[in-house]
Design a protein around this motif. Structure first.
Motif, PDB file in Angstrom:
ATOM      1  N   PRO A 121      15.323  -6.705  -7.135  1.00 32.89           N
ATOM      2  CA  PRO A 121      15.965  -6.815  -5.822  1.00 32.89           C
ATOM      3  C   PRO A 121      14.961  -7.171  -4.729  1.00 32.89           C
ATOM      4  O   PRO A 121      14.878  -6.521  -3.695  1.00 32.89           O
ATOM      5  CB  PRO A 121      16.531  -5.407  -5.627  1.00 32.89           C
ATOM      6  N   HIS A 133       9.592  -8.334  -0.261  1.00 29.85           N
ATOM      7  CA  HIS A 133      10.143  -7.228   0.528  1.00 29.85           C
ATOM      8  C   HIS A 133      11.202  -6.500  -0.303  1.00 29.85           C
ATOM      9  O   HIS A 133      12.087  -7.124  -0.894  1.00 29.85           O
ATOM     10  CB  HIS A 133      10.752  -7.741   1.828  1.00 29.85           C
ATOM     11  N   TYR A 134      11.087  -5.195  -0.311  1.00 30.71           N
ATOM     12  CA  TYR A 134      11.990  -4.333  -1.070  1.00 30.71           C
ATOM     13  C   TYR A 134      12.494  -3.247  -0.133  1.00 30.71           C
ATOM     14  O   TYR A 134      11.706  -2.514   0.466  1.00 30.71           O
ATOM     15  CB  TYR A 134      11.244  -3.728  -2.267  1.00 30.71           C
ATOM     16  N   ARG A 135      13.808  -3.183   0.033  1.00 26.54           N
ATOM     17  CA  ARG A 135      14.424  -2.236   0.958  1.00 26.54           C
ATOM     18  C   ARG A 135      13.827  -2.337   2.360  1.00 26.54           C
ATOM     19  O   ARG A 135      13.603  -1.337   3.036  1.00 26.54           O
ATOM     20  CB  ARG A 135      14.295  -0.811   0.415  1.00 26.54           C
ATOM     21  N   GLY A 136      13.546  -3.567   2.761  1.00 19.29           N
ATOM     22  CA  GLY A 136      13.067  -3.821   4.105  1.00 19.29           C
ATOM     23  C   GLY A 136      11.583  -3.677   4.313  1.00 19.29           C
ATOM     24  O   GLY A 136      11.082  -3.949   5.414  1.00 19.29           O
ATOM     25  N   SER A 137      10.836  -3.251   3.301  1.00 17.90           N
ATOM     26  CA  SER A 137       9.394  -3.054   3.440  1.00 17.90           C
ATOM     27  C   SER A 137       8.633  -4.007   2.523  1.00 17.90           C
ATOM     28  O   SER A 137       9.081  -4.284   1.400  1.00 17.90           O
ATOM     29  CB  SER A 137       9.006  -1.616   3.077  1.00 17.90           C
ATOM     30  N   CYS A 195       6.047  -5.021  -0.245  1.00 22.23           N
ATOM     31  CA  CYS A 195       5.448  -4.293  -1.354  1.00 22.23           C
ATOM     32  C   CYS A 195       4.477  -5.200  -2.097  1.00 22.23           C
ATOM     33  O   CYS A 195       4.652  -6.427  -2.152  1.00 22.23           O
ATOM     34  CB  CYS A 195       6.492  -3.683  -2.277  1.00 22.23           C
ATOM     35  N   ASP A 242      16.009  -1.106 -10.674  1.00 20.26           N
ATOM     36  CA  ASP A 242      15.294  -1.858  -9.639  1.00 20.26           C
ATOM     37  C   ASP A 242      13.793  -1.815  -9.872  1.00 20.26           C
ATOM     38  O   ASP A 242      13.105  -2.841  -9.822  1.00 20.26           O
ATOM     39  CB  ASP A 242      15.603  -1.286  -8.249  1.00 20.26           C
ATOM     40  N   GLU A 243      13.273  -0.613 -10.112  1.00 16.25           N
ATOM     41  CA  GLU A 243      11.828  -0.457 -10.255  1.00 16.25           C
ATOM     42  C   GLU A 243      11.325  -1.088 -11.551  1.00 16.25           C
ATOM     43  O   GLU A 243      10.218  -1.641 -11.586  1.00 16.25           O
ATOM     44  CB  GLU A 243      11.447   1.014 -10.184  1.00 16.25           C
TER      45      GLU A 243
END
Length: 306
Positions: free
Chosen positions: A19, A82-86, A88, A118-119
């Motif tokens: 994602p 970007h993952y969940r808005g941050s 990485c 996801d991870e």
């Protein structure tokens, strides 16, 4: 409900469905991306010899930038997206360095089977891209050192100007079928009783269907019906950088002539046999664990969805 809907409703394969916003536009701005990677925003995934560092609960342990600064990392650091808005990123811990306090290192396959989907997908991407950098420090064209660019999505050579991009190796993995039977094989190095779908790399100037027919003929002697061979699904496989292309391949000639160099054995199994193998109740044979696309192909075939 048609077959396509049934497949879409299934749980994603391990390593598939990352994602991430991979930030193609951001990657074109080297200065901005460099500042982001050196800044105090975002989270870092840390691998050691390709294995992930996990929290005690078995999830990825995401390090803050200040925590990463205290670690003995080696090799390139890459931007994942970007993952969940941050933002990485990923880095590698020196092989001889003990795991940081509060983390544990787990074998890649075992870890992936327990990680949230996801991870697991993000980890698969990190594992593949870092392994690619490990193998491409020098230019294949002129032998000069290469430099990482675009946050890790390419390397460039100052010597000859060549650009190098991460490669993905396509592998066909096929469930050959003969009416109510499917073909499974095993290699001598596998656990006793383990059987799986046959597989092989796609060669130059070859379609997946042609590779499927060639591999089946070479390894087992059966003749696939190329015109009836169908794509089912694909799975990223970061060992180190394959794409497993799942196919179902009806055969025209089911006669077995096994290449002992490639396979220890190959057999035709009935639908009931495979159902028992998946359930763990077959007296002598078993399927691969849920991490493997071969198991998903078998499940779909037993359920008559492919």
């Amino acid at each position: 409900m048609n077959d396509r809907t049934l497949l879409a409703d299934a749980a994603p394969l391990v390593f598939a469905g990352a994602p991430l916003d991979r930030g193609e536009v951001l990657r074109r701005d080297e200065a901005r991306l460099s500042a982001l990677m050196d800044g105090d925003e975002g989270w870092w995934m840390v691998l050691q010899a390709g294995d992930p560092l996990l929290s005690p609960e078995g999830a990825i342990f995401w390090f803050r930038p200040d925590e990463l600064a205290a670690l003995a990392t080696t090799g390139p650091r890459v931007f994942l997206g970007h993952y969940r808005g941050s933002p990485c990123f990923a880095a590698q811990l020196d092989t001889d360095t003990p795991e940081p306090e509060g983390t544990m290192r787990l074998d890649a396959r075992r870890a992936a089977m327990g990680l949230p989907a996801d991870e697991a997908a993000i980890y698969g991407y990190a594992k593949s891209i870092l392994a690619w950098h490990d193998r491409h420090g020098f230019c294949a064209n002129c032998g000069q050192p290469t430099r990482m660019r675009s946050g890790g999505n390419r390397r460039s050579c100052d010597g000859c100007g060549a650009e190098h991009f991460p490669r993905v190796d396509p592998v066909v993995i096929m469930l050959a079928t003969d009416g109510e039977r499917c073909l499974l094989g095993r290699q001598a190095s596998w656990p006793e009783g383990m059987w799986s779908a046959l597989a092989g790399f796609v060669e130059p100037a070859e379609t997946p269907e042609e590779a499927c027919a060639r591999e089946l003929k070479e390894e087992s002697g059966v003749t696939a019906d190329i015109a009836a061979t169908r794509y089912v699904m694909a799975q990223p496989w970061p060992f180190p950088s394959s794409l497993m292309v799942g196919l179902v391949a009806p055969v025209l000639d089911a006669t077995l002539t096994i290449d002992a160099h490639e396979l220890e054995d190959a057999r035709w199994f009935s639908r009931d046999d495979v159902r028992d193998m998946l359930a763990g109740t077959h007296p002598e044979a078993a399927m691969p664990p849920p991490i493997a696309i071969a198991r998903r192909l078998a499940e779909l075939w037993v359920e008559r969805k492919i």
